[in-house]
Enzyme design. Structure first.
Site, PDB file in Angstrom:
ATOM      1  N   CYS A  87      -9.228-116.415 -47.703  1.00 45.55           N
ATOM      2  CA  CYS A  87     -10.180-115.816 -48.639  1.00 45.55           C
ATOM      3  C   CYS A  87      -9.653-115.990 -50.056  1.00 45.55           C
ATOM      4  O   CYS A  87      -8.728-115.272 -50.465  1.00 45.55           O
ATOM      5  CB  CYS A  87     -10.410-114.341 -48.333  1.00 45.55           C
ATOM      6  SG  CYS A  87     -11.522-113.551 -49.515  1.00 45.55           S
ATOM      7  N   HIS A  89     -11.407-115.570 -53.019  1.00 40.09           N
ATOM      8  CA  HIS A  89     -11.802-114.514 -53.956  1.00 40.09           C
ATOM      9  C   HIS A  89     -10.979-113.257 -53.717  1.00 40.09           C
ATOM     10  O   HIS A  89     -10.620-112.544 -54.650  1.00 40.09           O
ATOM     11  CB  HIS A  89     -13.308-114.222 -53.852  1.00 40.09           C
ATOM     12  CG  HIS A  89     -13.672-113.145 -52.897  1.00 40.09           C
ATOM     13  ND1 HIS A  89     -13.923-113.365 -51.559  1.00 40.09           N
ATOM     14  CD2 HIS A  89     -13.812-111.791 -53.076  1.00 40.09           C
ATOM     15  CE1 HIS A  89     -14.202-112.224 -50.961  1.00 40.09           C
ATOM     16  NE2 HIS A  89     -14.161-111.256 -51.850  1.00 40.09           N
ATOM     17  N   ASP A 249     -21.551-115.211 -49.677  1.00 39.01           N
ATOM     18  CA  ASP A 249     -20.575-115.055 -50.743  1.00 39.01           C
ATOM     19  C   ASP A 249     -21.300-115.107 -52.082  1.00 39.01           C
ATOM     20  O   ASP A 249     -21.983-116.074 -52.395  1.00 39.01           O
ATOM     21  CB  ASP A 249     -19.528-116.171 -50.657  1.00 39.01           C
ATOM     22  CG  ASP A 249     -18.265-115.860 -51.437  1.00 39.01           C
ATOM     23  OD1 ASP A 249     -18.363-115.159 -52.467  1.00 39.01           O
ATOM     24  OD2 ASP A 249     -17.190-116.316 -51.019  1.00 39.01           O
TER      25      ASP A 249
END
Length: 333
Positions: A87, A89, A249
């Site tokens: 991930c 972000h 997302d």
């Protein structure tokens, strides 16, 4: 349970700072499997991620011990359907959190490396401050590489030509225009539908098997993109990443940007030293760069870096009333 929440380019990231369950395992990769297999631990994920405390597109993580002394800490990433292997972000948000809270010591002006063990390996968030204020983060991801091109998948929008690549997770990339779509909020329902169709059509395909770690196999998400041409520095694209089972997302997707960089670099579209300007469906932006990975020539591997920023949105104290019939929550998608 207490959390500190951030958003990175619009995508939420909920960091648990008090009440994290004890997750067994000697590595973060082992802890991910243990958490997924434990109803007691997974109930905590549901409690924090599902409605009414979260929503169908919520995201967050448990901070856990690092694999060894080479990292500052580890993290188990989670979403509405389970636990992801990568991930970007979230890594950016964790870097900002670690510096802003003093979890990792830093100088008021300069760059601080926050090293984090994630299920797909060891990553770094390089956090830049000026006079004690965080102004940006560069996320260094694991080695990334193309897997296959032109894999055909039948969808409700027509036949899609899909490119597969790896950047901590396996992503399927599709030119949205090739199936009559554009990456705009108006197309949001159809983008989710097609993204899910492509993910599940290829999830168990032989091409989606990781060469050395079965825990990293399967298609994590579908990246539907618009090609916006080139800037003076390199290609400009807009994307929406539909991951897990229909989760969207809001950011340009950190690890997904790495997956796009791998494809663009291998095709010659992204030359050394150039920048991928990567926009999201809501108009936020990451900047991506690629350098050749040492020893990665056999699969045209790169080391991707993604520039972005995360901002704190709040601190929360969550409770569960034992009389509450909804319990740990629910999702409607």
């Amino acid at each position: 349970m207490r959390t500190i929440d951030y958003h990175t380019a619009g995508e939420p990231f909920r960091i648990v700072v008090e009440g994290t369950p004890d997750v067994p395992g000697s590595t973060v990769a082992e802890r991910r499997m243990a958490a997924a297999g434990s109803p007691e631990i997974d109930a905590v994920r549901q409690f924090l991620c599902q409605e009414p405390r979260g929503h169908a597109d919520m995201y967050g993580g448990f901070v856990v011990p690092a694999d060894d002394d080479g990292a500052d800490f580890g993290v188990l990433f989670w979403h509405k359907d389970g636990y992801s292997t990568a991930c970007g972000h979230g890594t950016i948000a964790l870097g900002v959190w670690a510096v802003e809270t003093g979890r990792v010591a830093s100088e008021p002006t300069g760059e601080t490396a926050v090293t984090i063990d994630v299920p797909s390996g060891r990553v770094v968030a390089r956090v830049t401050q000026v006079d004690g204020v965080v102004i940006g983060v560069v996320f260094d991801n694991v080695e990334s590489y193309p897997i296959a091109r032109g894999v055909e998948v039948e969808t409700s929008a027509g036949r899609a030509s899909v490119d597969l690549s790896y950047s901590g997770a396996i992503y399927a990339s599709v030119d949205a225009g090739s199936i009559g779509l554009g990456v705009t909020p108006e197309n949001y329902p159809e983008l989710i539908k097609v993204g899910r169709e492509i993910k599940w059509a290829l999830n168990d395909h032989s091409l989606a098997r990781h060469p050395s770690d079965a825990r990293l196999s399967g298609v994590y998400g579908t990246i539907l993109y618009d090609d916006l041409g080139d800037t003076a520095d390199g290609p400009h694209q807009r994307n929406v990443t539909v991951f897990a089972d229909g989760e969207v997302d809001r950011s340009p997707c950190g690890s997904g940007t790495g997956a796009r960089l791998a494809l663009l670099a291998a095709s010659g579209r992204l030359a050394p030293g150039q920048t991928l300007t990567h926009d999201s469906i809501i108009g936020t932006r990451f900047l991506g760069h690629a350098t050749p990975a040492p020893g990665g020539e056999d699969r045209r591997g790169i080391l991707p870096t993604v520039e972005g920023m995360a901002y704190k949105t709040g601190e929360h104290s969550f409770t569960l009333d034992p009389r509450d019939p909804i319990g740990t929550g629910f999702v409607l998608r």
